[in-house]
Scaffold this motif. Structure first.
Motif, PDB file in Angstrom:
ATOM      1  N   VAL A  75       0.818  -1.210   0.000  1.00 26.22           N
ATOM      2  CA  VAL A  75       0.000   0.000   0.000  1.00 26.22           C
ATOM      3  C   VAL A  75       0.855   1.264   0.000  1.00 26.22           C
ATOM      4  N   ARG A  76       2.140   1.136   0.319  1.00 27.26           N
ATOM      5  CA  ARG A  76       3.096   2.233   0.279  1.00 27.26           C
ATOM      6  C   ARG A  76       4.474   1.657  -0.004  1.00 27.26           C
ATOM      7  N   THR A  77       5.397   2.512  -0.406  1.00 22.89           N
ATOM      8  CA  THR A  77       6.802   2.134  -0.479  1.00 22.89           C
ATOM      9  C   THR A  77       7.322   1.831   0.926  1.00 22.89           C
ATOM     10  N   VAL A 127      22.450   4.792   7.529  1.00 17.64           N
ATOM     11  CA  VAL A 127      22.061   4.926   6.123  1.00 17.64           C
ATOM     12  C   VAL A 127      20.855   4.024   5.891  1.00 17.64           C
ATOM     13  N   GLU A 128      19.804   4.589   5.308  1.00 14.66           N
ATOM     14  CA  GLU A 128      18.557   3.848   5.119  1.00 14.66           C
ATOM     15  C   GLU A 128      18.226   3.688   3.632  1.00 14.66           C
ATOM     16  N   ASP A 129      17.298   2.787   3.351  1.00  8.75           N
ATOM     17  CA  ASP A 129      16.744   2.595   2.020  1.00  8.75           C
ATOM     18  C   ASP A 129      16.174   3.914   1.500  1.00  8.75           C
ATOM     19  N   GLY A 130      16.682   4.395   0.362  1.00  5.88           N
ATOM     20  CA  GLY A 130      16.319   5.712  -0.125  1.00  5.88           C
ATOM     21  C   GLY A 130      14.850   5.917  -0.419  1.00  5.88           C
ATOM     22  N   PRO A 131      14.230   5.084  -1.292  1.00  2.85           N
ATOM     23  CA  PRO A 131      12.820   5.313  -1.636  1.00  2.85           C
ATOM     24  C   PRO A 131      11.871   5.265  -0.449  1.00  2.85           C
ATOM     25  N   THR A 132      12.169   4.413   0.549  1.00  6.96           N
ATOM     26  CA  THR A 132      11.300   4.339   1.722  1.00  6.96           C
ATOM     27  C   THR A 132      11.221   5.684   2.422  1.00  6.96           C
ATOM     28  N   LEU A 133      12.353   6.390   2.483  1.00  4.60           N
ATOM     29  CA  LEU A 133      12.409   7.662   3.202  1.00  4.60           C
ATOM     30  C   LEU A 133      11.939   8.832   2.354  1.00  4.60           C
ATOM     31  N   THR A 134      12.140   8.770   1.048  1.00  5.18           N
ATOM     32  CA  THR A 134      11.813   9.920   0.201  1.00  5.18           C
ATOM     33  C   THR A 134      10.339   9.866  -0.196  1.00  5.18           C
ATOM     34  N   HIS A 135      10.014   9.202  -1.304  1.00  3.65           N
ATOM     35  CA  HIS A 135       8.591   9.212  -1.661  1.00  3.65           C
ATOM     36  C   HIS A 135       7.770   8.256  -0.824  1.00  3.65           C
ATOM     37  N   GLY A 136       8.408   7.434   0.028  1.00  5.32           N
ATOM     38  CA  GLY A 136       7.651   6.639   0.988  1.00  5.32           C
ATOM     39  C   GLY A 136       7.280   7.389   2.248  1.00  5.32           C
ATOM     40  N   ASP A 137       7.907   8.566   2.467  1.00  5.73           N
ATOM     41  CA  ASP A 137       7.563   9.473   3.571  1.00  5.73           C
ATOM     42  C   ASP A 137       7.880   8.915   4.963  1.00  5.73           C
TER      43      ASP A 137
END
Length: 438
Positions: free
Chosen positions: A126-128, A315-325
């Motif tokens: 339902v989300r990244t 350091v975290e998974d990029g997409p989870t933090l960016t467009h995954g909010d």
């Protein structure tokens, strides 16, 4: 309107051979998935992929050009084709198209899903960042344990030479190196390959399906972001995140996934509030009462002795933090779990593209997204880590960060696995053994 993924698929399947329409352009969002690529502002969807009706290819323009394109090309219809966007934002884009004089369209599942000759187990979200890939990994492992040849097909992330990336097959870490994939692609492919699973991705999913069918007893669809499956599933499991309770009804096309799922897996319950778990469960039962709910934990492991008492940069998974909010991920949870003395904030020492990233995503909780869509971004990531001068880097990204960057401190890799509580995935496979040919 797209982000180098679903837009190309919708074109290939629905519009490429439709003589009643003429596709005049793709637009690409400047932030969704793509980050900041080292590329000219206008690319082309190449003629090798666009087909004989488009011998010159099709321009790919920035999304900011939408109104200009509608005016200059006398556009009748704007098609929205990317994922993990709030319902409100989708309607803002619709309002832009309508105000410019065009219709606004979404392509539905029956139009864009391909029928496979072998069974398909689809895992979506339902989300990244819900834990979709760890769920797909487990399905692939369980199928392999039964002697079933399972091939993983990933949602597209073609950021380079599109014609060369028409069909990509990854069976080893060397394949990832040879095809110069981005960090985001490594985050999604590497953990499958490490477990011995072949991964397909690319641009032309009809051709990918032909290749995957030829070597698979079962295809495991590992959907990107919260995208719909490109292959019609025989078993459809959708993952939800109680850390972002309510988002399952607020994002496109995640809510669609929720409504069409056979099973909804509520993940990360071991680190979530009870209220969040209950909200996701209640929302699921309201919009999809026929779906069965699987409750699960995401278990985190790392070298705790290397973390305890240290100054840690996460350091975290990029997409989870960016467009995954998400404000943080498994890396920060691991740092806290294993007793880090201090969490170093990377924002004050960020350089280059990461400075702009922190300005854009101001919700981040003292963590560094693993952005690496270009060599320049990877250099900025490495320089920012060096500037932060931690005792150790705790990497919550699913790939081996040490393979890509060179820093003077240890990099501790965090691993996270799915642990079902009320209904094992193996039992789910048993229930659907006839349908899946097991």
């Amino acid at each position: 309107m797209g982000a180098a993924g679903r837009d190309f698929h919708d074109f290939n399947i629905v519009f490429r051979d439709d003589e009643t329409c003429d596709v005049v352009a793709f637009t690409r969002t400047e932030t969704q998935n793509l980050g900041e690529l080292d590329e000219p502002p206008t690319r082309k969807y190449p003629p090798e992929l666009a087909g004989e009706r488009y011998p010159d290819g099709i321009p790919i323009r920035p999304e900011s050009d939408l109104e200009t394109l509608v005016d200059e090309e006398d556009v009748d219809t704007v098609v929205f084709s990317y994922s993990d966007v709030s319902h409100e934002d989708v309607m803002h884009q619709a309002s832009r198209a309508l105000a410019a004089g065009a219709d606004f369209r979404l392509v539905g599942p029956d139009r864009m899903m391909l029928d496979a000759a072998v069974p398909v187990v689809a895992v979506d979200a339902v989300r990244t960042g819900c834990g979709k890939s760890q769920t797909a990994r487990k399905f692939a492992d369980l199928l392999a344990d039964r002697g079933i040849e399972a091939v993983v097909v990933r949602e597209p992330m073609p950021y380079g030479d599109l014609a060369a990336q028409r069909v990509q097959r990854f069976a080893s870490l060397d394949d990832l190196d040879d095809q110069r994939v981005t960090i985001e692609e490594r985050e999604e492919y590497e953990s499958h390959v490490e477990r011995g699973h072949v991964v397909y991705a690319g641009v032309d999913y009809e051709a990918i399906l032909d290749r995957a069918e030829a070597e698979a007893d079962v295809i495991v669809w590992d959907g990107g972001n919260n995208e719909l499956p490109f292959f019609r599933p025989d078993l459809h499991v959708v993952v939800a995140d109680p850390h972002r309770a309510g988002d399952e009804l607020r994002y496109h096309p995640g809510e669609t996934n929720l409504r069409i799922a056979d099973y909804v897996l509520i993940n990360k319950e071991n680190t979530a509030d009870v209220a969040g778990i209950q909200e996701v469960e209640a929302n699921t039962r309201r919009v999809n009462p026929d779906a069965e709910i699987i409750h699960a934990d995401s278990t985190i492991t790392a070298d705790g002795a290397a973390i305890a008492g240290k100054r840690v940069l996460v350091v975290e998974d990029g997409p989870t933090l960016t467009h995954g909010d998400a404000p943080y991920g498994a890396g920060l949870l691991a740092a806290r779990q294993y007793g880090a003395a201090d969490i170093v904030d990377p924002e004050p020492v960020a350089v280059g593209s990461l400075v702009r990233l922190f300005e854009t995503y101001d919700h981040l909780d003292a963590v560094l997204p693993a952005m690496g869509y270009s060599e320049g971004q990877i250099a900025d990531l490495e320089a920012t880590i060096r500037n932060a001068d931690p005792d150790v880097v705790v990497s919550g990204t699913p790939h081996d960060l040490a393979r890509l960057i060179d820093v003077d401190v240890p990099i501790v890799r965090v691993r996270y696995e799915l642990a079902e509580k009320n209904l094992p995935l193996d039992a789910v496979l048993d229930r659907h053994a006839d349908r899946l040919g097991l």
